[in-house]
Every structure is written in C-alpha cells, then in structure tokens.
Design a protein around this motif. Structure first.
Motif, PDB file in Angstrom:
ATOM      1  N   TYR A  27       0.197 164.528 -45.337  1.00 10.75           N
ATOM      2  CA  TYR A  27       0.239 165.809 -46.290  1.00 10.75           C
ATOM      3  C   TYR A  27      -0.152 166.984 -45.740  1.00 10.75           C
ATOM      4  O   TYR A  27       0.338 168.059 -45.581  1.00 10.75           O
ATOM      5  N   MET A  28      -1.604 166.776 -45.186  1.00 10.23           N
ATOM      6  CA  MET A  28      -2.286 167.873 -44.520  1.00 10.23           C
ATOM      7  C   MET A  28      -1.552 168.442 -43.282  1.00 10.23           C
ATOM      8  O   MET A  28      -1.552 169.750 -43.105  1.00 10.23           O
ATOM      9  N   LEU A  29      -1.129 167.252 -42.435  1.00  8.96           N
ATOM     10  CA  LEU A  29      -0.502 167.916 -41.199  1.00  8.96           C
ATOM     11  C   LEU A  29       0.887 168.574 -41.491  1.00  8.96           C
ATOM     12  O   LEU A  29       1.276 169.604 -40.742  1.00  8.96           O
ATOM     13  N   LYS A  30       1.651 167.989 -42.471  1.00  8.21           N
ATOM     14  CA  LYS A  30       2.856 168.819 -42.742  1.00  8.21           C
ATOM     15  C   LYS A  30       2.818 170.160 -43.138  1.00  8.21           C
ATOM     16  O   LYS A  30       3.424 171.316 -42.995  1.00  8.21           O
ATOM     17  N   LYS A  31       1.445 170.660 -43.728  1.00  6.32           N
ATOM     18  CA  LYS A  31       1.244 171.899 -44.339  1.00  6.32           C
ATOM     19  C   LYS A  31       0.961 172.882 -43.171  1.00  6.32           C
ATOM     20  O   LYS A  31       0.914 173.915 -43.246  1.00  6.32           O
ATOM     21  N   ASN A  32       0.547 172.292 -42.212  1.00  4.39           N
ATOM     22  CA  ASN A  32       0.180 172.895 -40.738  1.00  4.39           C
ATOM     23  C   ASN A  32       1.273 173.174 -40.010  1.00  4.39           C
ATOM     24  O   ASN A  32       1.963 172.432 -39.415  1.00  4.39           O
ATOM     25  N   LYS A  33       1.882 174.150 -40.059  1.00  3.84           N
ATOM     26  CA  LYS A  33       3.278 174.792 -39.494  1.00  3.84           C
ATOM     27  C   LYS A  33       3.134 174.660 -37.669  1.00  3.84           C
ATOM     28  O   LYS A  33       3.847 174.360 -37.141  1.00  3.84           O
ATOM     29  N   ALA A  34       1.938 175.136 -37.297  1.00  6.35           N
ATOM     30  CA  ALA A  34       1.729 175.091 -36.035  1.00  6.35           C
ATOM     31  C   ALA A  34       1.604 173.779 -35.436  1.00  6.35           C
ATOM     32  O   ALA A  34       2.130 173.434 -34.412  1.00  6.35           O
TER      33      ALA A  34
END
Length: 297
Positions: A27-34
């Motif tokens: 979930y946290m990774l998906k929030k990081n667009k870069a």
C-alpha cells in the motif's frame, strides 16, 4: 510447562501477521509514484533482457563497415557504431549483461555478507573485531579502484567482473547485518529461543534475520544500481565484457573517440545506464519508505 510457554512466545514473536505487513508495504509502495515508475522500468528491462533475441532488429555483433557511423534513421533508430553495427540492437543485447552482473554480484555479496555479518554481530568479542576490521580495510579503498585491482589479478571477462564487484561490496552488507543483529540479539524472544535449546544457527537464521530483513532488502535493491555502474566503469576501461559482445560501458569506451562527429555512439548507451540506475534507485528508495514501520503508524 515453562519450556512450552517459551516456545509459544518465540513462535508469536516470529509470526507477526506477515500478510498484514506485506499488505501495508505494498500500500505504501503504491502511494509512491516515483517508486512505481522505477518498478515499471525494471520490469521492462527484465522483459527486454529475456526477449532480446526476438526484438533485436539486427545481429548486435555483426555490422557492415560501409554503414559505419550512420546517424539515427528509420533503418537504424539509434544509428550505427564505428563498425556499422546497429546500436539499438547492441543496447538491447547489453541489457541482459548489465542486469546479470548487477543482480548476480549483489546476490553473491549479500549471501556472504549475511553470513559474515551474522557471525560478527551474534558472537561479538574477538570474532567481531577480527571480522569487522578486515571489512574496514576493504572499505578503506574506493570500491572501483579495488575492483580494478582484483580484475588485474583475475583477468578480463564478465565472470571475473562479477567476482571483483562482489568482493568489494561484501563489507556493506556485512555491516548492515551486524548492526541489525546487535540491535535485537538481546531481545526477550531471542533469549527465549536460547532457553528452549535452539542452536545458534537456528537462532540467527530462523529468529533474528527474518526480523531485520527489511534494511537488507532495501540495500540490496540499491546495490544493484551500484553494481551496474561498476560494471559499466570496468567495461569502459576494457576490463569487463570483451568484444564483440555488447555491454553499455564498453560501448561508451569504444565510442569516446567519436564524440564530436558521431556523438550518438555514446549518447544512447549513456542514457541506458542512466535510466537503469535511476530506476533501481527510485524503487529502492520507495521500498525503504514502504518497509519503514515508523511511516505506518
């Protein structure tokens, strides 16, 4: 009864709802667009490396001298090099070399670093001092210069490049593993594991390492980009992949003499290196943030 309770405590400590942890990390990774951009680029690079022979428009190692130094065109999208070889085909072919060296070198260095760092951190004392002072000696030298020194002993070639890059990066992983183990080796669940009779091997690899794996994974991801850069540097100096096999660093080295009249020879391999390194760095940074429990509170 006491032994049974201790055993249950150890099991509870080492089964912290893995699905929930992985779900939160994703979930946290998906929030990081870069980070997602980096992941997509990495996936594309892997597919290019696998499907290379099917998508290359020309043979990467064979060219026509009459077509040498051709600028980018519809026939040769990235132009041709000094021997008339298609640069796009060579960049595609070089993808598997860069990824192979980067991933393999990190895997070897990580495996050895985990073992060495675990021994140093868990046992401490003279063992720790001896191992870590040796690691410090390796770290005292610039990694690329030390890799060049090893290559001068081992000889040229891709396999020797993997060995050299692996050796010079072992201390990085050993220090991370040692520090992580030192931070939790006196925890209650580790002491409970000792009381119920677990061996040192089981305590380290079953109870300690699974709980400190996050920073190790992050460093390994970032380490791939460093290994790819070192591979390119060795290739540029003529110590890595040998002609006619394609590798981005060796392509830069061969084309540096044509900078003014055929700059495309070094432009596209340079872009390939930059994009690949950037992708692993973006993904590694995002992975670090996703696996940081402080951000999930």
């Amino acid at each position: 009864m006491i032994t049974q309770n201790l055993n249950e405590e150890v099991q509870l400590q080492n089964t912290p709802k893995e699905e929930s942890k992985l779900g939160n990390a994703w979930y946290m990774l998906k929030k990081n667009k870069a980070a997602l951009v980096g992941l997509v680029i990495i996936i594309i690079l892997v597919l290019v490396a696998i499907l290379g022979p099917l998508i290359m428009p020309y043979n990467p190692n064979i060219g026509e001298l009459s077509q040498s130094l051709q600028k980018p065109s519809l026939a040769h999208w990235f132009g041709t090099d000094e021997q008339g070889r298609d640069i796009l085909s060579r960049i595609i072919d070089g993808t598997k070399i860069s990824l192979r060296v980067g991933i393999t070198a990190v895997a070897v260095a990580l495996s050895i670093g985990i073992v060495v760092g675990s021994i140093a951190g868990y046992y401490g004392g003279k063992v720790d001092m001896l191992i870590m002072r040796f690691m410090d000696i390796i770290l005292a030298f610039p990694s690329l210069l030390l890799a060049i020194a090893f290559m001068s002993v081992l000889g040229k070639g891709i396999d020797n490049a993997i060995i050299a890059i692996s050796i010079v990066t072992i201390p990085e992983y050993a220090r991370i593993v040692r520090g992580s183990i030192l931070s939790i080796k006196d925890s209650e669940y580790v002491q409970a594991a000792r009381v119920i009779g677990n061996s040192d091997f089981a305590i380290i690899f079953k109870h300690i390492l699974p709980n400190v794996i996050s920073p190790i994974i992050v460093r390994a991801t970032l380490g791939v980009s460093n290994a790819i850069l070192d591979t390119a540097a060795l290739g540029f100096l003529g110590l890595g992949v040998q002609p006619p096999q394609a590798e981005w660093g060796s392509m830069l080295g061969a084309g540096r003499g044509y900078f003014y009249n055929a700059s495309h020879i070094i432009l596209f391999p340079g872009i390939a290196i930059t994009i690949t390194v950037l992708a692993f760095n973006l993904f590694g940074d995002g992975l670090r943030d996703a696996l940081d429990p402080k951000l999930h509170q």
